[in-house]
Design a protein around this motif. Structure first.
Motif, PDB file in Angstrom:
ATOM      1  N   CYS A 129       0.859  -1.172   0.000  1.00 46.42           N
ATOM      2  CA  CYS A 129       0.000   0.000   0.000  1.00 46.42           C
ATOM      3  C   CYS A 129       0.906   1.236   0.000  1.00 46.42           C
ATOM      4  O   CYS A 129       2.120   1.107   0.240  1.00 46.42           O
ATOM      5  CB  CYS A 129      -0.901   0.010   1.243  1.00 46.42           C
ATOM      6  N   GLY A 130       0.451   2.494  -0.326  1.00 45.45           N
ATOM      7  CA  GLY A 130      -0.934   2.843  -0.433  1.00 45.45           C
ATOM      8  C   GLY A 130      -1.488   2.721  -1.850  1.00 45.45           C
ATOM      9  O   GLY A 130      -0.778   2.657  -2.845  1.00 45.45           O
ATOM     10  N   GLU A 150      -3.482  -0.056   4.067  1.00 47.46           N
ATOM     11  CA  GLU A 150      -3.753   1.327   3.662  1.00 47.46           C
ATOM     12  C   GLU A 150      -3.692   2.254   4.870  1.00 47.46           C
ATOM     13  O   GLU A 150      -3.198   3.375   4.785  1.00 47.46           O
ATOM     14  CB  GLU A 150      -5.128   1.432   2.990  1.00 47.46           C
ATOM     15  N   HIS A 176       1.970   4.085   6.459  1.00 46.01           N
ATOM     16  CA  HIS A 176       0.562   3.675   6.407  1.00 46.01           C
ATOM     17  C   HIS A 176       0.214   2.763   7.585  1.00 46.01           C
ATOM     18  O   HIS A 176      -0.922   2.758   8.045  1.00 46.01           O
ATOM     19  CB  HIS A 176       0.271   2.958   5.087  1.00 46.01           C
ATOM     20  N   THR A 205      -7.818   6.539  -2.642  1.00 47.04           N
ATOM     21  CA  THR A 205      -7.644   5.100  -2.437  1.00 47.04           C
ATOM     22  C   THR A 205      -8.883   4.334  -2.871  1.00 47.04           C
ATOM     23  O   THR A 205      -8.789   3.289  -3.527  1.00 47.04           O
ATOM     24  CB  THR A 205      -7.337   4.809  -0.959  1.00 47.04           C
ATOM     25  N   HIS A 237      -9.010   1.390  -5.723  1.00 43.00           N
ATOM     26  CA  HIS A 237      -9.521   0.056  -5.410  1.00 43.00           C
ATOM     27  C   HIS A 237     -10.665  -0.325  -6.355  1.00 43.00           C
ATOM     28  O   HIS A 237     -10.774  -1.485  -6.766  1.00 43.00           O
ATOM     29  CB  HIS A 237     -10.035   0.009  -3.971  1.00 43.00           C
TER      30      HIS A 237
END
Length: 331
Positions: free
Chosen positions: A47-48, A78, A112, A165, A169
């Motif tokens: 991540c991120g 995340e 994160h 984010t 996704h």
């Protein structure tokens, strides 16, 4: 300081004065009998703004290849949650994916993973230590936390991160577009002075952590090679703390692994090697080969160390190649 396993083969070191807990930020144990010939893999940021399934693909590949252990340079989740329940939910998923491989897996704290007080609390609740060390034969590993203390982000900035984010996704094929939108939105809200600060690498390493590093390095001055794992690349920061660690390392040969920027870079200077890992699932920050999803394979053979890059986007299952007719078409 606590010592575990057989000194002649492998041992772990933790700073028991920091947090009294039996939780540990690693899975499994170092194999017995590792001395001067072994292999390990290093994985970059998951991540991120990760693409689902990529890190898991990397784990499956390593499970097949069978390194003696895996080192991870930070940002497994995340994160940036203010609610501990959300943080626990993320960790429950990825911890289970790692555990099922059966690979010894050693984690490094990333921003994160540790970027809010709730994230810090959940890390300590689940994993206890945020820095540690271990030795494999004649080779020393020092795992540092560059978020000690963490650099807090404003609620407004966290909201921007969460929004971008969610877009990545939902629609990973357009990640670069969403990254550009995210960057443009940040730039529109910053002063020139704040923009200057955006390009700086802020490394946090506490005095207590430095004292631990000093003790470990002093007690293992005989190590043939020292590997340092940290999330943010200290060599790119104006960090007095990282300068102290390099001074403690002195003339001994060493390699520093880091992540954070999602792009592979390799450099050597005298006795030191700096490797900024590329990503293993996180969003790309560019379009060069170093911005691919990848893992690093490290061989130690009789005192010689080699580094090989495995690009995940070029690794496929053999079942993807079914039989087909062969022949030459007529001219």
């Amino acid at each position: 300081m606590s010592t575990q396993l057989d000194r002649k083969h492998s041992e772990m070191f933790i700073d028991e004065s920091r947090i009294a807990t039996d939780k540990r930020p690693w899975f499994g144990a170092l194999p017995e009998g590792l001395t001067d010939n072994f292999s390990f893999a290093v994985m970059g940021d998951r991540c991120g703004m990760m693409t689902a399934g990529v890190f898991e693909q990397g784990l499956e590949l390593l499970k097949d290849l069978g390194p003696d252990f895996v080192l991870f340079v930070g940002d497994l989740v995340e994160g940036y949650w203010k609610d501990a329940a959300n943080a626990r939910e993320e960790w429950e998923y990825i911890d289970a994916q790692i555990a099922v491989t059966g690979l010894p897996f050693f984690q490094t704290v990333g921003n994160h993973d540790y970027g809010t007080q709730a994230m810090v609390d959940v890390w300590r609740e689940r994993k206890g230590m945020d820095y540690y060390a271990f030795r494999v034969g004649d080779y020393l590993y020092l795992v540092l936390n560059t978020e000690d203390p963490f650099d807090p982000m404003s609620d407004e900035f966290i909201d921007l991160v969460k929004s971008a984010t969610e877009k990545v996704h939902r629609d990973p094929e357009n990640t670069l577009q969403y990254m550009k939108e995210f960057y443009d939105e940040i730039v529109s809200q910053l002063t020139p002075e704040q923009m200057k600060g955006m390009s700086q690498v802020n490394v946090g390493i506490s005095e207590q952590q430095l004292a631990f590093a000093e003790k470990v390095l002093a007690e293992h001055a005989d190590a043939k090679h020292t590997f340092v794992s940290m999330h943010k690349p200290g060599w790119k920061a104006e960090s007095a703390e990282f300068a102290r660690i390099e001074a403690l390392l002195g003339d001994r040969p060493y390699t520093v692994f880091a992540g954070h920027f999602h792009s592979l870079e390799f450099s050597r200077q005298d006795n030191r090697t700096y490797i900024q890992l590329g990503r293993t699932g996180a969003a790309a920050h560019g379009t060069t080969r170093g911005d691919d999803n990848l893992v690093l394979w490290v061989n130690v053979r009789g005192g010689e160390i080699s580094y090989r890059v495995v690009h995940l986007d070029g690794v496929t299952d053999a079942a993807a190649y079914p039989p087909h007719a062969h022949g030459h078409e007529e001219a």
